[in-house]
Motif scaffolding. Sequence first.
Motif, short mmCIF file in Angstrom:
data_model
loop_
_atom_site.label_atom_id
_atom_site.label_comp_id
_atom_site.label_asym_id
_atom_site.label_seq_id
_atom_site.Cartn_x
_atom_site.Cartn_y
_atom_site.Cartn_z
N ILE A 12 1.05 -1.20 0.01
CA ILE A 12 -0.16 0.10 0.21
C ILE A 12 0.84 1.08 -0.12
O ILE A 12 1.67 1.62 0.96
CB ILE A 12 -0.95 -0.05 1.19
CG1 ILE A 12 -1.93 -1.16 1.16
CG2 ILE A 12 -1.60 1.26 1.43
CD1 ILE A 12 -2.86 -1.37 2.35
N ASN B 228 -2.78 5.69 -0.02
CA ASN B 228 -3.56 4.71 0.08
C ASN B 228 -3.81 3.99 -1.55
O ASN B 228 -4.99 3.95 -1.91
CB ASN B 228 -4.93 4.96 0.50
CG ASN B 228 -5.65 3.82 0.85
OD1 ASN B 228 -5.36 2.64 1.43
ND2 ASN B 228 -7.08 3.83 0.94
N ILE B 229 -2.62 4.21 -2.19
CA ILE B 229 -2.63 3.34 -3.56
C ILE B 229 -2.06 1.92 -3.52
O ILE B 229 -0.97 1.86 -3.02
CB ILE B 229 -1.82 4.01 -4.26
CG1 ILE B 229 -2.10 5.70 -4.44
CG2 ILE B 229 -1.99 3.74 -5.96
CD1 ILE B 229 -3.67 5.82 -5.06
N GLY B 230 -2.76 0.97 -3.99
CA GLY B 230 -2.51 -0.24 -3.98
C GLY B 230 -1.48 -0.68 -4.80
O GLY B 230 -1.83 0.15 -6.03
N LEU C 99 -5.41 -5.37 -0.24
CA LEU C 99 -5.74 -4.04 -1.07
C LEU C 99 -7.20 -3.82 -1.17
O LEU C 99 -7.47 -2.71 -1.80
CB LEU C 99 -5.17 -4.45 -2.47
CG LEU C 99 -3.65 -4.84 -2.57
CD1 LEU C 99 -3.46 -5.35 -3.85
CD2 LEU C 99 -2.86 -3.59 -2.16
N THR D 27 -8.19 0.09 -0.65
CA THR D 27 -7.20 1.24 -1.32
C THR D 27 -8.25 1.86 -2.23
O THR D 27 -9.14 1.43 -2.72
CB THR D 27 -5.99 0.68 -2.12
OG1 THR D 27 -6.64 -0.18 -3.02
CG2 THR D 27 -5.13 0.19 -1.09
N GLN D 28 -7.80 3.34 -2.50
CA GLN D 28 -8.62 3.97 -3.32
C GLN D 28 -8.28 3.89 -4.76
O GLN D 28 -9.10 4.51 -5.52
CB GLN D 28 -8.49 5.51 -2.74
CG GLN D 28 -7.22 6.01 -3.06
CD GLN D 28 -7.42 7.62 -2.45
OE1 GLN D 28 -8.46 8.21 -2.53
NE2 GLN D 28 -5.93 8.17 -2.31
N LEU E 133 -5.51 1.26 -7.66
CA LEU E 133 -4.48 0.00 -7.54
C LEU E 133 -3.84 -0.03 -8.99
O LEU E 133 -4.23 0.30 -9.91
CB LEU E 133 -5.40 -1.39 -7.76
CG LEU E 133 -4.58 -2.49 -7.23
CD1 LEU E 133 -5.30 -3.53 -6.24
CD2 LEU E 133 -4.44 -3.19 -8.62
N TYR F 109 -12.54 -6.07 -6.46
CA TYR F 109 -12.04 -4.68 -6.34
C TYR F 109 -12.95 -4.00 -6.96
O TYR F 109 -13.06 -2.71 -6.85
CB TYR F 109 -10.60 -4.49 -7.13
CG TYR F 109 -9.93 -3.32 -6.40
CD1 TYR F 109 -9.43 -3.08 -5.32
CD2 TYR F 109 -9.94 -2.23 -7.38
CE1 TYR F 109 -8.73 -2.13 -4.94
CE2 TYR F 109 -9.29 -0.98 -7.04
CZ TYR F 109 -8.82 -1.04 -5.83
OH TYR F 109 -8.23 0.25 -5.45
#
Length: 316
Positions: A120, A124-126, A150, A153-154, A156, A209
């Motif tokens: 991460i 908060n990027i996977g 993940l 997260t916002q 990915l 996701y």
Amino acid sequence: MTVLMAAALAALCPAEAGVLDEAASAFEAHYVLQDRAPEIAKAIREDAARLPRAEDCQAPARFADQATAYLREVSSDKHVMLEAARDVTDATESEEGGSWIEDWYAAAPSANYGVAAVEILDGNIGYLKLTSFYDLPETWARYGAAFTLLQDTQALILDLRGNGGGSPEAELRVHWTFLEPAATPPLVMDRGADGLEERPVPDIGWPSYGGGRPVYILTSHRTFSAAEAVAYGLQAAGRAEVVGEVTGGGAHMVGDALALTGGFSLYMPEERPISPHTGANWEGLGVQPDIAVDASEALDTALDELASLLAATTTD
């Protein structure tokens, strides 16, 4: 036949010529592009007939490598492969050795079953890097752990740089991880005379996701086959942005090995994926990135794009 291939197959023993003749017949009977199969088979037979006959055969493995390069050239298909039977009396070969597929599966534990990194990142990027697509229980366990980590997260980033592909089952599950259950299938299978066939939506077994959050896919020239399928399918569906280099261009899917004389095995593409969104695939062309950059710059570029996108979304 090019000068390079003529040099590689400068002389064939009768048994090797027989292998090429059987390969020509296999193209006629099984090749996915049946409209091209006769011309490919004709070229193979004509080339083999022009070469002089050697008294002795080459080492089978060397002939298989040279013939593979030739068959790929004459067919313009990177998925064609001729494999020699393993000689367990050769000190260079393991008595436990098998086909290239068996070797590939044997390497799965050392490759962490294709899952190279899960992180991460700031904001908060996977980030998930997959190096190969294995269809093993250990793979599903690792995918489950990765997508559980993940899931909140916002956005990915799926890193497929250098991923040479693998199992269609793994590709299918990764595909549907980023789609809603009612979405149009990202790819359907063209099975030649049997027509187009949809693959069933898999029970992925880990958190989806979904179809809303941003997804960026990183590619390189060495991204190939099933990894290209994920990039192309999600890009064509409007679900992901592709960042990096044009990929290797191998869309065709290999069937079971075909046994040839002398213990050789021929791997022959017998079906191909088609995107319902484009009516096409990436064979011979590669997946064209939305943002073309050197592979080494792809991650930083995707992060910059996401930073701008998420900042704009927050402002709105």
